[in-house]
Write a protein that holds these residues in place. Structure first.
Motif, PDB file in Angstrom:
ATOM      1  N   ASN A  77      12.804   3.743  -6.440  1.00 44.38           N
ATOM      2  CA  ASN A  77      12.886   4.589  -5.284  1.00 44.38           C
ATOM      3  C   ASN A  77      12.148   4.556  -4.159  1.00 44.38           C
ATOM      4  O   ASN A  77      12.355   4.963  -2.885  1.00 44.38           O
ATOM      5  CB  ASN A  77      12.889   6.126  -5.962  1.00 44.38           C
ATOM      6  CG  ASN A  77      14.064   6.465  -6.854  1.00 44.38           C
ATOM      7  OD1 ASN A  77      15.062   6.034  -6.416  1.00 44.38           O
ATOM      8  ND2 ASN A  77      14.049   7.435  -7.578  1.00 44.38           N
ATOM      9  N   ILE A  99       6.713   8.768  -7.810  1.00 40.66           N
ATOM     10  CA  ILE A  99       7.861   8.206  -7.480  1.00 40.66           C
ATOM     11  C   ILE A  99       8.173   6.778  -8.103  1.00 40.66           C
ATOM     12  O   ILE A  99       7.210   5.915  -7.748  1.00 40.66           O
ATOM     13  CB  ILE A  99       8.094   8.203  -5.830  1.00 40.66           C
ATOM     14  CG1 ILE A  99       8.149   9.657  -5.363  1.00 40.66           C
ATOM     15  CG2 ILE A  99       9.431   7.576  -5.546  1.00 40.66           C
ATOM     16  CD1 ILE A  99       7.890   9.995  -3.881  1.00 40.66           C
ATOM     17  N   PHE A 104       2.703   1.727  -3.258  1.00 41.23           N
ATOM     18  CA  PHE A 104       1.585   2.187  -4.229  1.00 41.23           C
ATOM     19  C   PHE A 104       1.396   3.684  -4.302  1.00 41.23           C
ATOM     20  O   PHE A 104       1.358   4.272  -5.188  1.00 41.23           O
ATOM     21  CB  PHE A 104       0.336   1.337  -4.125  1.00 41.23           C
ATOM     22  CG  PHE A 104      -0.591   1.844  -5.415  1.00 41.23           C
ATOM     23  CD1 PHE A 104      -0.135   1.404  -6.810  1.00 41.23           C
ATOM     24  CD2 PHE A 104      -1.533   2.810  -5.352  1.00 41.23           C
ATOM     25  CE1 PHE A 104      -1.052   1.860  -7.862  1.00 41.23           C
ATOM     26  CE2 PHE A 104      -2.491   3.210  -6.227  1.00 41.23           C
ATOM     27  CZ  PHE A 104      -2.061   2.560  -7.572  1.00 41.23           C
ATOM     28  N   TYR A 105       1.208   4.177  -2.935  1.00 40.39           N
ATOM     29  CA  TYR A 105       1.040   5.588  -2.522  1.00 40.39           C
ATOM     30  C   TYR A 105       2.274   6.343  -3.155  1.00 40.39           C
ATOM     31  O   TYR A 105       1.769   7.516  -3.916  1.00 40.39           O
ATOM     32  CB  TYR A 105       1.054   5.592  -1.174  1.00 40.39           C
ATOM     33  CG  TYR A 105       0.280   7.027  -0.721  1.00 40.39           C
ATOM     34  CD1 TYR A 105      -0.988   7.157  -0.599  1.00 40.39           C
ATOM     35  CD2 TYR A 105       1.096   7.922  -0.453  1.00 40.39           C
ATOM     36  CE1 TYR A 105      -1.540   8.412  -0.170  1.00 40.39           C
ATOM     37  CE2 TYR A 105       0.910   9.375   0.054  1.00 40.39           C
ATOM     38  CZ  TYR A 105      -0.678   9.819   0.220  1.00 40.39           C
ATOM     39  OH  TYR A 105      -0.917  10.981   0.445  1.00 40.39           O
ATOM     40  N   LEU A 106       3.396   6.054  -3.056  1.00 37.46           N
ATOM     41  CA  LEU A 106       4.380   6.870  -3.421  1.00 37.46           C
ATOM     42  C   LEU A 106       4.453   6.645  -5.117  1.00 37.46           C
ATOM     43  O   LEU A 106       4.950   7.753  -5.531  1.00 37.46           O
ATOM     44  CB  LEU A 106       5.631   6.194  -2.931  1.00 37.46           C
ATOM     45  CG  LEU A 106       5.728   6.347  -1.169  1.00 37.46           C
ATOM     46  CD1 LEU A 106       7.323   5.373  -0.932  1.00 37.46           C
ATOM     47  CD2 LEU A 106       6.066   7.626  -0.943  1.00 37.46           C
ATOM     48  N   GLU A 141      19.271   5.015  -0.751  1.00 40.30           N
ATOM     49  CA  GLU A 141      18.528   5.754  -1.720  1.00 40.30           C
ATOM     50  C   GLU A 141      19.277   6.565  -2.496  1.00 40.30           C
ATOM     51  O   GLU A 141      18.919   7.184  -3.646  1.00 40.30           O
ATOM     52  CB  GLU A 141      17.833   6.959  -0.799  1.00 40.30           C
ATOM     53  CG  GLU A 141      16.840   6.510   0.062  1.00 40.30           C
ATOM     54  CD  GLU A 141      15.609   7.658   0.637  1.00 40.30           C
ATOM     55  OE1 GLU A 141      15.268   8.304  -0.533  1.00 40.30           O
ATOM     56  OE2 GLU A 141      15.357   7.867   1.581  1.00 40.30           O
ATOM     57  N   ALA A 147      13.433   4.550   5.747  1.00 42.76           N
ATOM     58  CA  ALA A 147      12.641   4.939   6.682  1.00 42.76           C
ATOM     59  C   ALA A 147      12.432   3.892   7.833  1.00 42.76           C
ATOM     60  O   ALA A 147      12.557   4.048   9.089  1.00 42.76           O
ATOM     61  CB  ALA A 147      11.223   5.088   6.135  1.00 42.76           C
ATOM     62  N   PHE A 185      21.153   6.986   3.980  1.00 42.27           N
ATOM     63  CA  PHE A 185      20.910   7.218   2.600  1.00 42.27           C
ATOM     64  C   PHE A 185      21.504   6.637   1.549  1.00 42.27           C
ATOM     65  O   PHE A 185      21.063   6.299   0.663  1.00 42.27           O
ATOM     66  CB  PHE A 185      20.707   8.794   2.831  1.00 42.27           C
ATOM     67  CG  PHE A 185      20.267   9.494   1.619  1.00 42.27           C
ATOM     68  CD1 PHE A 185      18.925   9.823   1.569  1.00 42.27           C
ATOM     69  CD2 PHE A 185      21.167   9.852   0.637  1.00 42.27           C
ATOM     70  CE1 PHE A 185      18.453  10.329   0.268  1.00 42.27           C
ATOM     71  CE2 PHE A 185      20.512  10.687  -0.564  1.00 42.27           C
ATOM     72  CZ  PHE A 185      19.243  10.702  -0.645  1.00 42.27           C
ATOM     73  N   LEU A 228       9.257   3.040  -8.867  1.00 38.19           N
ATOM     74  CA  LEU A 228       9.200   1.714  -8.082  1.00 38.19           C
ATOM     75  C   LEU A 228      10.442   1.435  -7.125  1.00 38.19           C
ATOM     76  O   LEU A 228      10.493   1.383  -5.899  1.00 38.19           O
ATOM     77  CB  LEU A 228       8.749   0.596  -8.800  1.00 38.19           C
ATOM     78  CG  LEU A 228       9.206  -0.815  -8.281  1.00 38.19           C
ATOM     79  CD1 LEU A 228       7.886  -0.710  -7.048  1.00 38.19           C
ATOM     80  CD2 LEU A 228       8.629  -1.883  -9.019  1.00 38.19           C
ATOM     81  N   GLU A 272       0.857  -1.310   0.000  1.00 38.26           N
ATOM     82  CA  GLU A 272       0.061   0.101  -0.005  1.00 38.26           C
ATOM     83  C   GLU A 272       0.752   1.299  -0.140  1.00 38.26           C
ATOM     84  O   GLU A 272       0.644   2.210  -0.750  1.00 38.26           O
ATOM     85  CB  GLU A 272      -1.087   0.126   1.144  1.00 38.26           C
ATOM     86  CG  GLU A 272      -2.072  -0.951   1.125  1.00 38.26           C
ATOM     87  CD  GLU A 272      -3.061  -0.654   0.004  1.00 38.26           C
ATOM     88  OE1 GLU A 272      -3.470   0.590   0.110  1.00 38.26           O
ATOM     89  OE2 GLU A 272      -3.477  -1.536  -0.819  1.00 38.26           O
ATOM     90  N   ALA A 273       1.883   1.180   0.665  1.00 34.95           N
ATOM     91  CA  ALA A 273       2.722   2.264   0.805  1.00 34.95           C
ATOM     92  C   ALA A 273       3.665   2.659  -0.496  1.00 34.95           C
ATOM     93  O   ALA A 273       3.697   3.830  -0.845  1.00 34.95           O
ATOM     94  CB  ALA A 273       3.813   2.092   2.199  1.00 34.95           C
ATOM     95  N   MET A 292      13.098   4.363  -0.342  1.00 37.13           N
ATOM     96  CA  MET A 292      12.749   5.296   0.723  1.00 37.13           C
ATOM     97  C   MET A 292      12.256   4.522   1.763  1.00 37.13           C
ATOM     98  O   MET A 292      12.208   5.063   3.000  1.00 37.13           O
ATOM     99  CB  MET A 292      11.608   6.247  -0.144  1.00 37.13           C
ATOM    100  CG  MET A 292      11.462   7.418   0.377  1.00 37.13           C
ATOM    101  SD  MET A 292      10.211   8.451  -0.624  1.00 37.13           S
ATOM    102  CE  MET A 292      10.931   9.546  -1.767  1.00 37.13           C
ATOM    103  N   LEU A 293      11.429   3.753   1.518  1.00 35.78           N
ATOM    104  CA  LEU A 293      10.709   2.902   2.620  1.00 35.78           C
ATOM    105  C   LEU A 293      11.423   2.079   3.650  1.00 35.78           C
ATOM    106  O   LEU A 293      11.751   2.002   4.621  1.00 35.78           O
ATOM    107  CB  LEU A 293       9.582   1.949   2.117  1.00 35.78           C
ATOM    108  CG  LEU A 293       8.294   2.654   1.666  1.00 35.78           C
ATOM    109  CD1 LEU A 293       7.421   1.720   0.852  1.00 35.78           C
ATOM    110  CD2 LEU A 293       7.618   3.534   2.484  1.00 35.78           C
TER     111      LEU A 293
END
Ligand SMILES: Nc1ncnc2c1ncn2[C@@H]1O[C@H](COP(=O)(O)OP(=O)(O)O)[C@@H](O)[C@H]1O
Ligand SMILES: [Mg+2]
Lengths: 459, 253
Positions: free
Chosen positions: A423, A419, A412-414, A458, A431, A454, A421, A409-410, A427-428
């Motif tokens: 990245n 953004i 997909f939201y990004l 990232e 986090a 990072f 796939l 879900e997260a 990012m997640l």
């Protein structure tokens, strides 16, 4: 000489026992009797315990047989330069103790050259070797040494349990130098202390026994970074023991940062003892080593104690990283919190075992344990297990462990915001790791680590 | 701008969209209404590329491009935006960092330069005023611990920053109190331009008092069973959906 016949299933320890005889002889003259006695007790516990095997419940997932097979050599080799120290120094204004292959390097450290120093607040920082050698100068022993030696004599080996853990026993037997921090009552250090251990073994594997002792008097405060660094792909064994003694109301933040070489073995035990109203904030960040095992043990031995254990382990390739925590709630009205996150990629293995004992006396205990794991590959595995033994009735103990992938879900939201796939995933993952690193209160260390994460996830 | 032709979609073998035809031109505001469970959110999710839904028939063209060929991120960069009915919380990902990354992806795609931290800050300060959003929300992780209303407002704030060509608002009005609804609606109205379009999904007519649609469509059982102008929404408010559904089943019988 102590000899044990290698019975079936046991790993041969003769190499280590023989090495001890040599070590004992070579240090006999320079070591006081009390220190010799500590070492002797260490080796006899080791001889009795032997190396653990996979049959040992505490070592089910972590095979140390390859460690026992390494040639046993302890050696000083100075490959360090000021640049290298700076690269691992976080740009931090601090007291710094630098060790290379277990030996203290005063010239590259940031405390008085003699190796012991009394800070302006009245804390004493130094090393076992410096305390011994300056005290030996009978005509003018320094104040620091006069203070440090009795503390060492009283506290070294007092918390760590050489009788229970073979690696603690081995470290104790071969204790040669140690970082020592003694905070008299009320002393609050404004600058953190950075203990930096480099190990280098360009030709043949070596073994080092880093040792740290922190004695925090009543209402004292300090932040300590215990930092392990190796050189790329060099094979060695670093076997560390840290003892932390918190007297009434003391506050210690302890940040262990393990960045050993990718071919190294790292086995470390932190043993903390907490008196009433003391606060321990521990971080264990495990990034390097082929095999890393951390035992983090605390005894909450007074009321009103706070004990927080944070951990982050990152493993890829064939790395194995194992955390065993054990908290003993011995007295009422104490809180303990454990937050451990693991990120496992490739064929890496993660182990988390969290023991919580609540003694009959320890009513109103509040113990919370969380271990979350992110598997970035189908071949990565995690073995996670809470182990609660509760003998009091009026307590709150919660534990939760998760092993999983990133939340779809997260992701997909990004993506739905533009953004990509890859990245979004990075990012997640970042986090998830940052959630632990953000709990470090030493700004420079937290920021450097976050930058490192990072770059890792990232960039 | 958007052309949906005979769209059929299903999930786990269950047919949900059963032949949708819908054309939206630049400068228009469309509303899709209908009872719960009729496929409104499904249509929205399919438009932004949710992979769980299988498209079994039909076509979607967005500015002449085959939308179904594009990944979700490519659709977003082309200018399709969905204000989610249930925005997810993303612990650990800072709101500002996330939105800057998103905006720069969109800008890159348009051939514009990426904004640096300072330029971005100036931009979001300005956009935040439109939504009367508290600045502290942007220091927190994306949606984490936001109230229902804050989440919805944050969606429209993102829309204000990203300036999509087609904005789809899925039940943005639900969970908003009347004051928040006014703020959100006035924000959406301010974002309306001759070169963009809005698709509002709602099952109450309430929102349409504040955002006046050019066209209203009723979605029922995976099909658009009636289209009209804003007066259709008022009629639905008065009479409910049942008469329409009966009319429809009489037709197909
Ligand atoms: N992920 C899913 N799995 C199974 N059924 C789904 C899923 N998503 C939606 N549906 C079903 O599709 C139908 C339409 O749902 P939805 O598009 O959310 O309706 P609306 O938004 O109009 O209330 C409902 O019957 C719903 O249960
Ligand atoms: Mg819906």
């Amino acid at each position: 000489m102590i000899q044990t016949a290698p019975s079936s299933g046991r790993i041969n320890t003769n190499l280590h026992l023989t090495a001890f005889d040599v070590f004992e002889r070579s240090t006999a003259e320079s070591s006081p009797h009390w220190l010799q006695a500590i070492r002797k007790a260490g080796i006899s516990h080791f001889a009795e315990l032997g190396f653990p095997t996979l049959k040992d419940e505490e070592w089910r997932y972590t095979n140390v047989a390859p460690i026992a097979k390494l040639p046993f050599r302890t050696r000083v080799e100075d490959r360090l330069s000021p640049d290298l120290i700076e690269a691992h120094g976080f740009g931090l204004d601090c007291y710094r103790l630098v060790f290379s292959n277990g030996s203290f390097l005063p010239a590259l450290s940031n405390i008085a050259l003699q190796g012991t120093e009394t800070t302006q607040e009245g804390g004493i920082i130094g090393t076992l070797s410096a305390a011994l050698s300056t005290a030996a100068k009978h005509n003018s022993p320094t104040n620091d040494a006069v203070f440090l030696l009795p503390a060492l004599r009283k506290h070294l080996g007092r918390q760590a349990r050489a009788n229970e853990n073979a690696f603690v026993a081995l470290n104790t037997a071969f204790v040669y130098d140690a970082a020592v921090i003694v905070l008299p009552g009320q002393v609050k250090l404004t600058k953190p202390i950075h203990i930096l251990h480099f190990t280098s073994s360009p030709k043949e594997p070596i073994t080092t026994f880093p040792r740290t002792l922190i004695v925090a008097g009543p209402e004292s405060e300090a932040k300590v970074i215990e930092h392990y660094v190796g050189f790329e792909a060099e094979e060695y064994f670093s076997s560390a023991v840290t003892e932390i003694d918190l007297e009434g109301g003391a506050r210690i933040e302890h940040c262990k940062l393990q960045e050993e070489s990718a071919a190294a073995f790292h086995i470390a035990t932190i043993q903390a003892h907490q008196a009433a109203r003391s606060h321990l904030l521990s971080h264990s960040i495990s990034i390097g080593a082929k095999l890393a095992r951390n035992n983090i043990n605390g005894v909450l031995d007074g009321s009103g104690i706070e004990c927080t254990l944070n951990g982050l382990y990152l493993a890829k390739g064939d790395q194995l990283v194992d955390h065993h925590t054990a908290l003993e709630h011995a007295k009422p009205h104490c809180n303990s919190h454990e937050f451990y996150h693991g990120i496992l990629n490739d064929r890496a293995t993660g182990v988390f075992n969290g023991k919580i004992f609540v003694r009959p006396d320890a009513q109103k205990t509040d113990a919370k344990q969380t271990n979350r794991n992110l598997l970035l590959s189908d071949d990565a595995t995690v073995n996670t297990k809470p182990q609660l033994e509760i003998f009091a009735d009026d307590v709150r103990c919660t534990h939760g462990a998760t092993v999983g992938q990133l939340e779809e879900e997260a992701i997909f939201y990004l993506r739905a915001r533009g953004i990509g796939l890859d990245n979004a995933r990075r990012m997640l993952v970042h986090a998830f790791a940052a959630d632990i690193v953000n709990r470090i209160t030493i700004d420079e260390v937290r920021e450097k680590l976050d930058q490192q994460l990072f770059d890792l996830f990232e960039k | 701008m958007l052309e949906i032709r005979n769209l059929h979609a299903e999930i786990e073998g269950k047919k949900i969209l059963k032949g949708i035809d819908l054309t939206i031109n630049a400068g228009e505001v469309h509303a899709i209404m209908g009872p719960n469970g009729t496929g409104k959110s499904t249509l929205a999710q399919v438009l932004v590329g949710r992979e769980e839904y299988a498209i079994t028939e039909g076509q979607i063209l967005f500015q002449g491009k085959d939308l179904l060929e594009l990944d979700p991120e490519e659709r977003a960069r082309e200018g399709v935006f969905l204000a989610f009915q249930y925005p997810v919380e993303i612990p650990g990902v800072n709101s500002t960092y996330f939105l800057k990354a998103a905006l720069n992806e969109v800008r890159k795609h348009k051939g514009l330069t990426e904004l640096d931290a300072m330029e971005f800050l100036i931009l979001i300060k300005e956009k935040m005023k439109i939504l009367e959003l508290d600045e502290s929300l942007l220091k927190r992780p994306v949606n984490e611990g936001f109230s229902g209303g804050e989440k919805k407002r944050n969606e429209i704030f993102q829309m204000a920053v990203l300036e999509p060509k087609l904005a789809i608002l899925d039940e943005t009005d639900s969970g908003l109190d009347i004051d928040a609804l006014r703020i959100v609606a006035s924000g959406v109205n301010k974002l309306k331009r001759p070169d963009n379009a809005q698709l509002l999904i709602t099952h109450y007519q309430r929102l349409l008092n504040y955002i006046v649609p050019d066209f209203v469509h009723v979605l029922y059982n995976g099909r658009i069973i009636k289209s009209g102008d804003k007066s259709l929404a008022l009629e639905l408010e008065e009479r409910g959906y049942d008469w329409l559904i009966e009319e429809q089943s009489a037709l197909t019988r």
